[in-house]
Design a protein around this motif. Structure first.
Motif, PDB file in Angstrom:
ATOM      1  N   ASP A 136       0.808  -1.222   0.000  1.00 34.70           N
ATOM      2  CA  ASP A 136       0.000   0.000   0.000  1.00 34.70           C
ATOM      3  C   ASP A 136       0.840   1.271   0.000  1.00 34.70           C
ATOM      4  N   SER A 137       2.183   1.132  -0.035  1.00 39.53           N
ATOM      5  CA  SER A 137       3.054   2.303  -0.089  1.00 39.53           C
ATOM      6  C   SER A 137       4.418   1.898  -0.617  1.00 39.53           C
ATOM      7  N   LYS A 233      -0.833   8.870   0.936  1.00 41.17           N
ATOM      8  CA  LYS A 233      -1.539   8.720   2.201  1.00 41.17           C
ATOM      9  C   LYS A 233      -2.977   8.279   1.963  1.00 41.17           C
ATOM     10  N   LYS A 234      -3.631   8.877   0.990  1.00 42.07           N
ATOM     11  CA  LYS A 234      -5.006   8.499   0.657  1.00 42.07           C
ATOM     12  C   LYS A 234      -5.059   7.052   0.184  1.00 42.07           C
ATOM     13  N   PHE A 235      -4.088   6.644  -0.613  1.00 40.05           N
ATOM     14  CA  PHE A 235      -4.042   5.273  -1.126  1.00 40.05           C
ATOM     15  C   PHE A 235      -3.858   4.272   0.017  1.00 40.05           C
ATOM     16  N   ILE A 237      -4.840   4.629   3.122  1.00 38.41           N
ATOM     17  CA  ILE A 237      -6.082   4.546   3.896  1.00 38.41           C
ATOM     18  C   ILE A 237      -7.087   3.639   3.209  1.00 38.41           C
ATOM     19  N   GLU A 238      -7.105   3.675   1.893  1.00 37.76           N
ATOM     20  CA  GLU A 238      -8.086   2.904   1.122  1.00 37.76           C
ATOM     21  C   GLU A 238      -7.678   1.451   0.899  1.00 37.76           C
ATOM     22  N   ASN A 239      -6.420   1.098   1.196  1.00 38.27           N
ATOM     23  CA  ASN A 239      -5.942  -0.257   0.931  1.00 38.27           C
ATOM     24  C   ASN A 239      -5.362  -0.877   2.196  1.00 38.27           C
ATOM     25  N   SER A 240      -6.099  -1.825   2.742  1.00 41.19           N
ATOM     26  CA  SER A 240      -5.656  -2.498   3.964  1.00 41.19           C
ATOM     27  C   SER A 240      -5.566  -4.011   3.789  1.00 41.19           C
ATOM     28  N   HIS A 241      -5.572  -4.471   2.536  1.00 43.44           N
ATOM     29  CA  HIS A 241      -5.587  -5.911   2.260  1.00 43.44           C
ATOM     30  C   HIS A 241      -4.227  -6.429   1.810  1.00 43.44           C
ATOM     31  N   GLU A 259       0.638   6.507   8.096  1.00 44.98           N
ATOM     32  CA  GLU A 259      -0.113   7.755   7.918  1.00 44.98           C
ATOM     33  C   GLU A 259       0.473   8.902   8.726  1.00 44.98           C
TER      34      GLU A 259
END
Length: 360
Positions: A136-137, A233-235, A237-241, A259
């Motif tokens: 996610d980052s 940061k937005k990405f 938050i939206e991706n936790s899988h 974050e």
């Protein structure tokens, strides 16, 4: 002293009012000072010892308290410390194995590119760049010189900024710095401040790279750079899988963001005067800290049992001895007289011969 330095580091890097005036060369140098202080907790030839009986005597007596036979509290604490080191080292090895597992999985699920496909760079720094939807980052895992990027839509300038940032991490050997901090955590597993320091060193490393990458940026380019951070940061938050959540590994084993780190980075870039250099004299004074903090040591102190003991001629001290009585008590013979000894373990008597009362 180490606690004081770590709290100072924590204060500087977490207070938003102070961030505006921070120079990252100061923060990194202070981090190095803390690491040196923890790795070298020794007295030097110039160290001054100061008697501090009001506290140190109680500490000494507590550590010397015998739990069973000659097994003291100090022995027990050292045993617990060693067991803790072994446990922490085993966990460290397990985390390394997890990192290698994640790396292998991502390798098979990634689109393989390299730094040279996006920015001009020398062959020495033409690291691999792997795109995957399993993270996610942007991150660098362990000691591998591979940059992982999430699959998302980037403008050319945005992806160039991200790759410059991650490349600079590898150039700075930040992954090695984090492993040194991990080693400190293994040794000082019982010392809470090292965990505070471990968390904040991640932020300091990220902010240093931001400073290095944007050093020659115009105001417009700087705004674009911070906009990339906001997008990331937005990405997140939206991706936790992601696989990083499936196989959790401490952030001290990879270079990446969370974050809170992103928020501080944005605030630092937009509000600080980070491009100015720190006065070299101030840097030098900070570098002296690990030595100056070891220059004074407080120690336990017990006055001699005889009022005029310290005024005796040297010859009379050499002729002194300790007499062990049949009932197990001891007396000190000095200046032709016997004085009762209350504590035979006192260091004052350590170099005197002991003679049994039954001997001639």
């Amino acid at each position: 002293m180490s606690t004081a330095l770590i709290l100072l580091f924590e204060l500087f890097i977490t207070q938003k009012k102070l961030i505006r005036f921070l120079r990252m060369d100061i923060m990194i140098l202070l981090a190095i000072v803390i690491i040196l202080r923890l790795f070298l907790p020794f007295e030097y030839a110039f160290t001054i010892t100061i008697p501090f009986p009001w506290v140190m005597n109680y500490v000494r007596d507590f550590l010397k308290f015998e739990i069973y036979a000659s097994f003291t509290v100090l022995n027990l604490l050292c045993l617990i410390w060693c067991i803790g080191i072994i446990v922490q080292f085993i966990r460290y090895i397990q985390n390394i194995k997890k990192c290698n597992l994640i790396f292998c999985i991502l390798k098979s699920r990634s689109i393989h590119k390299c730094v040279g496909d996006y920015i001009e760079t020398s062959p020495k720094y033409n690291y691999s760049v792997w795109f995957t939807d399993e993270i996610d980052s942007p991150m660098v895992i362990g000691l591998k010189k591979v940059i992982f990027l999430p699959i998302m839509e980037f403008k050319d300038s945005e992806i160039q900024d991200i790759i410059k940032h991650e490349t600079q991490h590898i150039k700075n050997h930040d992954n090695w710095i984090k492993q040194v901090v991990n080693l400190i955590k293994i040794i000082y597993w019982w010392f809470p401040p090292v965990y505070w320091f471990s968390k904040k060193i991640q932020l300091a490393l990220e902010m240093r790279v931001d400073q290095q990458v944007t050093k020659n940026y115009s105001k417009t380019q700087l705004v674009c750079y911070t906009n990339v951070l906001i997008i990331l940061k937005k990405f997140m938050i939206e991706n936790s899988h992601t696989i990083a959540n499936t196989l959790p590994v401490s952030s001290s084993f990879f270079i990446g963001d969370d974050e809170n780190v992103l928020s501080y980075r944005i605030n630092y870039l937009l509000n600080s005067n980070y491009r100015k250099n720190t006065n070299w004299l101030l840097l030098f004074l900070i570098l002296l800290l690990p030595f100056t903090t070891n220059s004074i040591v407080f120690e336990a102190y017990t006055p001699p049992p005889i009022d005029n003991y310290t005024t005796k001629p040297a010859d009379s001290v050499k002729e002194s001895f300790i007499l062990k009585h049949a009932d197990g008590t001891y007396s000190l013979f000095i200046e032709g007289k016997f004085e009762k000894i209350d504590d035979i373990n006192d260091e004052l008597y350590s170099n005197l011969p002991i003679i049994n009362e039954t001997e001639d």
